[in-house]
Write an enzyme that holds these catalytic residues in place. Structure first.
Site, PDB file in Angstrom:
ATOM      1  N   ASP A  80     -18.609  26.328  26.876  1.00 44.02           N
ATOM      2  CA  ASP A  80     -19.383  26.277  28.114  1.00 44.02           C
ATOM      3  C   ASP A  80     -20.699  27.037  27.979  1.00 44.02           C
ATOM      4  OD1 ASP A  80     -19.777  25.541  30.705  1.00 44.02           O
ATOM      5  OD2 ASP A  80     -18.269  26.873  31.561  1.00 44.02           O
ATOM      6  N   HIS A 105     -27.074  21.120  24.739  1.00 43.62           N
ATOM      7  CA  HIS A 105     -25.944  20.420  24.111  1.00 43.62           C
ATOM      8  C   HIS A 105     -26.189  20.280  22.614  1.00 43.62           C
ATOM      9  CE1 HIS A 105     -24.335  19.769  27.988  1.00 43.62           C
ATOM     10  NE2 HIS A 105     -25.156  18.806  28.350  1.00 43.62           N
ATOM     11  N   LEU A 130      -7.968  22.689   7.684  1.00 42.78           N
ATOM     12  CA  LEU A 130      -8.134  22.796   9.137  1.00 42.78           C
ATOM     13  C   LEU A 130      -8.084  21.429   9.818  1.00 42.78           C
ATOM     14  CD1 LEU A 130      -9.130  24.610  11.631  1.00 42.78           C
ATOM     15  CD2 LEU A 130     -11.405  23.773  11.042  1.00 42.78           C
TER      16      LEU A 130
HETATM   17  C1  V07 Z   1     -20.689  17.789  21.945  1.00 40.26           C
HETATM   18  C2  V07 Z   1     -21.833  19.955  21.476  1.00 40.26           C
HETATM   19  C3  V07 Z   1     -20.949  21.159  21.629  1.00 40.26           C
HETATM   20  C4  V07 Z   1     -21.064  21.803  22.983  1.00 40.26           C
HETATM   21  C5  V07 Z   1     -20.346  21.068  24.061  1.00 40.26           C
HETATM   22  C6  V07 Z   1     -20.925  19.806  24.614  1.00 40.26           C
HETATM   23  C7  V07 Z   1     -21.881  19.051  23.735  1.00 40.26           C
HETATM   24  C8  V07 Z   1     -19.600  17.876  18.596  1.00 40.26           C
HETATM   25  C9  V07 Z   1     -19.031  16.693  19.041  1.00 40.26           C
HETATM   26  C10 V07 Z   1     -18.162  15.807  18.270  1.00 40.26           C
HETATM   27  C11 V07 Z   1     -17.152  15.087  18.898  1.00 40.26           C
HETATM   28  C12 V07 Z   1     -16.304  14.270  18.163  1.00 40.26           C
HETATM   29  C13 V07 Z   1     -16.450  14.193  16.801  1.00 40.26           C
HETATM   30  C14 V07 Z   1     -17.428  14.909  16.157  1.00 40.26           C
HETATM   31  C15 V07 Z   1     -18.287  15.721  16.889  1.00 40.26           C
HETATM   32  C16 V07 Z   1     -19.420  16.557  20.368  1.00 40.26           C
HETATM   33  C17 V07 Z   1     -19.625  15.710  22.472  1.00 40.26           C
HETATM   34  C18 V07 Z   1     -20.392  16.784  22.858  1.00 40.26           C
HETATM   35  C19 V07 Z   1     -19.315  14.628  23.448  1.00 40.26           C
HETATM   36  F1  V07 Z   1     -15.622  13.412  16.074  1.00 40.26           F
HETATM   37  N1  V07 Z   1     -20.291  18.426  19.595  1.00 40.26           N
HETATM   38  N2  V07 Z   1     -20.189  17.639  20.678  1.00 40.26           N
HETATM   39  N3  V07 Z   1     -19.136  15.583  21.247  1.00 40.26           N
HETATM   40  N4  V07 Z   1     -21.454  18.880  22.350  1.00 40.26           N
END
Ligand code: V07
Length: 263
Positions: free
Chosen positions: A37, A54, A148
Site C-alpha cells: 500500500d 504504481h 521461492l
Molecule cells: C502491480 C506494483 C506493485 C505495487 C502494487 C500495485 C501496482 C507486479 C505485478 C505483477 C503481477 C503478476 C505477475 C507479475 C508481476 C503487478 C499489478 C500491479 C496489477 F505475474 N507489480 N504489480 N501487478 N503494482
C-alpha cells in the site's frame, strides 16, 4: 543489495552485513504475505500521477523478491490487485493491468535463473487477455522451479474465495456425498486458492493502514502482523529485514511454545 551496501561507508556496511547474517541465522518465515500500500500517496507527495507510484512500486517488488529468495523464504504472496480496485478510474486500471507484462518482460529471465516459481491467485475472469497471457507464460517458464514461490494475488478477494469453497461443500452435501457433521476446517482450507501453500507466518502492510482489506482472512488466523508507515515504493531491503528481525524476536518470546499454547 551488496552493491548498495558497498556505496555506503565501511562502518554501515559491516553493521548491515551483521544484521543480515543474524537474520539469516534465525527462523525465516516460510510464507510472507504483503499488502503493498501507499503507491498513490508516494506519487502525490512528489506531485506525480498515481500511476508513477504504481510503477515505482513495481521496482520494490523486484528488490523484495530477490531478498526473500535469498533469505530462503518459501512463499512470497503479494497483493497486487484487489476485486475492489476495479472501482478506480479506467485509465489507472488499464495501467495496472499492463504492469505484469512490463514486470515479466524484464524480470522473467532472472526469475527463471534464480529458481523462482511464479504463481497467481485470484479470479481470472475479467482480467484482460494480455495480462493473463503474460502471467501464463511466466507460470509455464517457471513451473519446474523449486525455489521461492512468488504468488501474485490479482483480482483477489478473500470472502468470495471462502464463499466458493463453501459452495463446493454445499454441492457435495446436496449430492449426498458429504455429511454436514463431517465438515472440518480442512474441508474449507482445501477449497481455497492457497490449498497447496503453507499459511502465512508474517503479514506486512505498508503505508500506515491497519486493516486487512479482504486479504487472506481465513489463512491469516495465526499469522504475525507487521504494520509500517513506510510507503511501498520506499520499502526496501532494510525494511524487510526490520520486519523479519521483529518476527524472530516475537518467535523467541514464545519460548518454544507451539500450537495451542502459543495462540
Ligand atoms: C502491480 C506494483 C506493485 C505495487 C502494487 C500495485 C501496482 C507486479 C505485478 C505483477 C503481477 C503478476 C505477475 C507479475 C508481476 C503487478 C499489478 C500491479 C496489477 F505475474 N507489480 N504489480 N501487478 N503494482
Amino acid at each position: 543489495m551488496i552493491n548498495k551496501l558497498l556505496k555506503r561507508n565501511t562502518e554501515t556496511v559491516i553493521g548491515d552485513l551483521d544484521r543480515l547474517s543474524l537474520v539469516r541465522d534465525g527462523i525465516i518465515p516460510s510464507h510472507i504475505a504483503i499488502i503493498m500500500d501507499g503507491n498513490g500517496r508516494w506519487a502525490k507527495k512528489r506531485s506525480l500521477p498515481r500511476v508513477a507510484g504504481h510503477h515505482e512500486g513495481m521496482k520494490t517488488v523486484r528488490k523484495i523478491t530477490r531478498l526473500a529468495n535469498n533469505l530462503g523464504v518459501d512463499v512470497l504472496t503479494l497483493y497486487a490487485f484487489s476485486t475492489e480496485n476495479w472501482k478506480r478510474p479506467k485509465m489507472e486500471v488499464d495501467f495496472l493491468m499492463r504492469l505484469p507484462e512490463e514486470f515479466l518482460s524484464t524480470f522473467l529471465p532472472e526469475l527463471v535463473a534464480e529458481n523462482v516459481k511464479v504463481e497467481m491467485m485470484g479470479d481470472h475472469t475479467n482480467l484482460p487477455a494480455h495480462t493473463l497471457k503474460a502471467i501464463s507464460k511466466a507460470k509455464e517458464a517457471t513451473k519446474d522451479n523449486t525455489g521461492l514461490i512468488l504468488n501474485f494475488a490479482l483480482n483477489y478477494g478473500s470472502r468470495s474465495e471462502i464463499v466458493d469453497s463453501v459452495k463446493e461443500l454445499a454441492a457435495q452435501v446436496a449430492a449426498g456425498t458429504l455429511d454436514p457433521e463431517d465438515i472440518t476446517e480442512e474441508h474449507i482450507s482445501s477449497g481455497l486458492m492457497t490449498k497447496s501453500l503453507p499459511e502465512p507466518d508474517l503479514l506486512i502492510r505498508t503505508s500506515g493502514e491497519v486493516r486487512l482489506s479482504n486479504f487472506m482472512l481465513w489463512q491469516l488466523a495465526y499469522t504475525e502482523f507487521w504494520f509500517t508507515d513506510t510507503l511501498w515504493p520506499d520499502f526496501n531491503e532494510d525494511s524487510l529485514i526490520d520486519a523479519v528481525e521483529n518476527y524472530q524476536k516475537r518467535n523467541r518470546r514464545f519460548g518454544g511454545l507451539k500450537g495451542e499454547e502459543a495462540q
